[in-house]
Design a protein around this motif. Structure first.
Motif, PDB file in Angstrom:
ATOM      1  N   VAL A 219       0.841  -1.200   0.000  1.00  0.00           N
ATOM      2  CA  VAL A 219       0.000   0.000   0.000  1.00  0.00           C
ATOM      3  C   VAL A 219       0.872   1.245   0.000  1.00  0.00           C
ATOM      4  N   LEU A 220       0.582   2.167  -0.911  1.00  0.00           N
ATOM      5  CA  LEU A 220       1.223   3.482  -0.933  1.00  0.00           C
ATOM      6  C   LEU A 220       0.198   4.508  -0.479  1.00  0.00           C
ATOM      7  N   GLN A 221       0.576   5.315   0.497  1.00  0.00           N
ATOM      8  CA  GLN A 221      -0.277   6.393   0.982  1.00  0.00           C
ATOM      9  C   GLN A 221      -0.164   7.581   0.028  1.00  0.00           C
ATOM     10  N   GLU A 222      -1.007   8.560   0.229  1.00  0.00           N
ATOM     11  CA  GLU A 222      -0.995   9.773  -0.592  1.00  0.00           C
ATOM     12  C   GLU A 222       0.404  10.361  -0.682  1.00  0.00           C
ATOM     13  N   GLY A 223       0.869  10.652  -1.893  1.00  0.00           N
ATOM     14  CA  GLY A 223       2.146  11.312  -2.112  1.00  0.00           C
ATOM     15  C   GLY A 223       3.375  10.436  -1.988  1.00  0.00           C
ATOM     16  N   GLU A 224       3.228   9.166  -1.628  1.00  0.00           N
ATOM     17  CA  GLU A 224       4.390   8.295  -1.533  1.00  0.00           C
ATOM     18  C   GLU A 224       4.895   7.923  -2.923  1.00  0.00           C
ATOM     19  N   ILE A 225       6.207   7.727  -3.021  1.00  0.00           N
ATOM     20  CA  ILE A 225       6.854   7.567  -4.327  1.00  0.00           C
ATOM     21  C   ILE A 225       7.607   6.246  -4.374  1.00  0.00           C
ATOM     22  N   LEU A 226       7.351   5.482  -5.422  1.00  0.00           N
ATOM     23  CA  LEU A 226       8.099   4.263  -5.703  1.00  0.00           C
ATOM     24  C   LEU A 226       9.191   4.623  -6.692  1.00  0.00           C
ATOM     25  N   LYS A 227      10.458   4.357  -6.319  1.00  0.00           N
ATOM     26  CA  LYS A 227      11.596   4.658  -7.188  1.00  0.00           C
ATOM     27  C   LYS A 227      12.413   3.398  -7.406  1.00  0.00           C
ATOM     28  N   ALA A 228      13.136   3.362  -8.528  1.00  0.00           N
ATOM     29  CA  ALA A 228      13.998   2.225  -8.819  1.00  0.00           C
ATOM     30  C   ALA A 228      15.257   2.711  -9.527  1.00  0.00           C
ATOM     31  N   GLN A 229      16.315   1.918  -9.382  1.00  0.00           N
ATOM     32  CA  GLN A 229      17.598   2.263  -9.993  1.00  0.00           C
ATOM     33  C   GLN A 229      18.258   0.993 -10.497  1.00  0.00           C
ATOM     34  N   ALA A 230      18.529   0.957 -11.795  1.00  0.00           N
ATOM     35  CA  ALA A 230      19.236  -0.168 -12.403  1.00  0.00           C
ATOM     36  C   ALA A 230      20.734   0.012 -12.227  1.00  0.00           C
ATOM     37  N   THR A 231      21.433  -1.085 -12.067  1.00  0.00           N
ATOM     38  CA  THR A 231      22.888  -1.023 -11.945  1.00  0.00           C
ATOM     39  C   THR A 231      23.540  -0.647 -13.270  1.00  0.00           C
ATOM     40  N   THR A 232      22.951  -1.127 -14.378  1.00  0.00           N
ATOM     41  CA  THR A 232      23.483  -0.866 -15.714  1.00  0.00           C
ATOM     42  C   THR A 232      22.362  -0.348 -16.600  1.00  0.00           C
ATOM     43  N   ALA A 233      22.646   0.615 -17.446  1.00  0.00           N
ATOM     44  CA  ALA A 233      21.634   1.168 -18.357  1.00  0.00           C
ATOM     45  C   ALA A 233      21.315   0.186 -19.486  1.00  0.00           C
ATOM     46  N   ASP A 234      20.114   0.317 -20.024  1.00  0.00           N
ATOM     47  CA  ASP A 234      19.666  -0.397 -21.228  1.00  0.00           C
ATOM     48  C   ASP A 234      19.623  -1.915 -21.090  1.00  0.00           C
ATOM     49  N   ARG A 235      19.300  -2.395 -19.898  1.00  0.00           N
ATOM     50  CA  ARG A 235      19.168  -3.843 -19.707  1.00  0.00           C
ATOM     51  C   ARG A 235      17.838  -4.250 -19.082  1.00  0.00           C
ATOM     52  N   LEU A 236      17.278  -3.392 -18.226  1.00  0.00           N
ATOM     53  CA  LEU A 236      16.105  -3.779 -17.446  1.00  0.00           C
ATOM     54  C   LEU A 236      14.859  -2.983 -17.811  1.00  0.00           C
ATOM     55  N   HIS A 237      13.717  -3.645 -17.670  1.00  0.00           N
ATOM     56  CA  HIS A 237      12.396  -3.019 -17.797  1.00  0.00           C
ATOM     57  C   HIS A 237      11.601  -3.367 -16.541  1.00  0.00           C
ATOM     58  N   MET A 238      10.704  -2.466 -16.138  1.00  0.00           N
ATOM     59  CA  MET A 238       9.855  -2.719 -14.981  1.00  0.00           C
ATOM     60  C   MET A 238       8.410  -2.389 -15.331  1.00  0.00           C
ATOM     61  N   ILE A 239       7.503  -3.255 -14.871  1.00  0.00           N
ATOM     62  CA  ILE A 239       6.070  -2.991 -14.974  1.00  0.00           C
ATOM     63  C   ILE A 239       5.479  -3.168 -13.583  1.00  0.00           C
ATOM     64  N   VAL A 240       4.750  -2.153 -13.141  1.00  0.00           N
ATOM     65  CA  VAL A 240       4.092  -2.165 -11.839  1.00  0.00           C
ATOM     66  C   VAL A 240       2.590  -2.143 -12.076  1.00  0.00           C
ATOM     67  N   SER A 241       1.886  -3.160 -11.589  1.00  0.00           N
ATOM     68  CA  SER A 241       0.427  -3.216 -11.687  1.00  0.00           C
ATOM     69  C   SER A 241      -0.153  -2.764 -10.358  1.00  0.00           C
ATOM     70  N   LEU A 242      -1.124  -1.849 -10.413  1.00  0.00           N
ATOM     71  CA  LEU A 242      -1.645  -1.283  -9.176  1.00  0.00           C
ATOM     72  C   LEU A 242      -3.109  -0.887  -9.296  1.00  0.00           C
ATOM     73  N   LEU A 243      -3.712  -0.663  -8.148  1.00  0.00           N
ATOM     74  CA  LEU A 243      -5.074  -0.174  -8.047  1.00  0.00           C
ATOM     75  C   LEU A 243      -5.041   1.144  -7.282  1.00  0.00           C
ATOM     76  N   GLU A 244      -5.516   2.232  -7.914  1.00  0.00           N
ATOM     77  CA  GLU A 244      -5.652   3.520  -7.227  1.00  0.00           C
ATOM     78  C   GLU A 244      -7.039   3.603  -6.624  1.00  0.00           C
ATOM     79  N   ILE A 245      -7.091   4.004  -5.365  1.00  0.00           N
ATOM     80  CA  ILE A 245      -8.361   4.168  -4.678  1.00  0.00           C
ATOM     81  C   ILE A 245      -8.517   5.630  -4.345  1.00  0.00           C
ATOM     82  N   ASN A 246      -9.426   6.298  -5.047  1.00  0.00           N
ATOM     83  CA  ASN A 246      -9.675   7.718  -4.870  1.00  0.00           C
ATOM     84  C   ASN A 246     -10.465   7.939  -3.598  1.00  0.00           C
ATOM     85  N   ARG A 247     -10.028   8.888  -2.780  1.00  0.00           N
ATOM     86  CA  ARG A 247     -10.685   9.160  -1.497  1.00  0.00           C
ATOM     87  C   ARG A 247     -11.759  10.234  -1.579  1.00  0.00           C
ATOM     88  N   ASP A 248     -12.019  10.779  -2.743  1.00  0.00           N
ATOM     89  CA  ASP A 248     -13.060  11.825  -2.863  1.00  0.00           C
ATOM     90  C   ASP A 248     -14.443  11.236  -2.816  1.00  0.00           C
TER      91      ASP A 248
END
Length: 109
Positions: A80-109
């Motif tokens: 769970v990510l709270q409001e404003g929280e940030i998921l970051k990632a860093q590859a050791t070497t460029a041009d080798r890795l891809h990332m896909i994050v599947s998520l559900l956003e729940i709007n509080r309005d």
């Protein structure tokens, strides 16, 4: 209140620490899956962090190995990510890795 399924995708073309996803200010997000694939034929590694609203950084994966031409599923349970929280990632070497994050956003309005 709307629930929206989303995905965030990134091709790591640099070794910079890169924002993958930020939870919107009026929402929470449930990350269901994080997949990382290596497509250059060379083993590599990735680091993944979560930054909270107070700018505190928490390490989720520190130098997680990814085998050549393989895909790794990084989380086994929802995250769970709270409001404003940030998921970051860093590859050791460029041009080798891809990332896909599947998520559900729940709007509080």
């Amino acid at each position: 209140m709307a629930n929206i399924y989303r995905n965030a995708k990134i091709d790591f073309t640099t070794t910079n620490n890169t924002t993958v996803y930020t939870a919107p200010s009026n929402s929470r997000a449930i990350i269901n899956n994080i997949l990382v694939s290596e497509d250059s034929g060379n083993a590599d590694s990735i680091s993944v962090t979560l930054t909270d609203a107070s700018s505190n950084v928490f390490s989720l994966f520190k130098t997680k190995a990814v085998s050549a031409n393989a895909t790794e599923e990084l989380i086994a349970k929802p995250l769970v990510l709270q409001e404003g929280e940030i998921l970051k990632a860093q590859a050791t070497t460029a041009d080798r890795l891809h990332m896909i994050v599947s998520l559900l956003e729940i709007n509080r309005d």
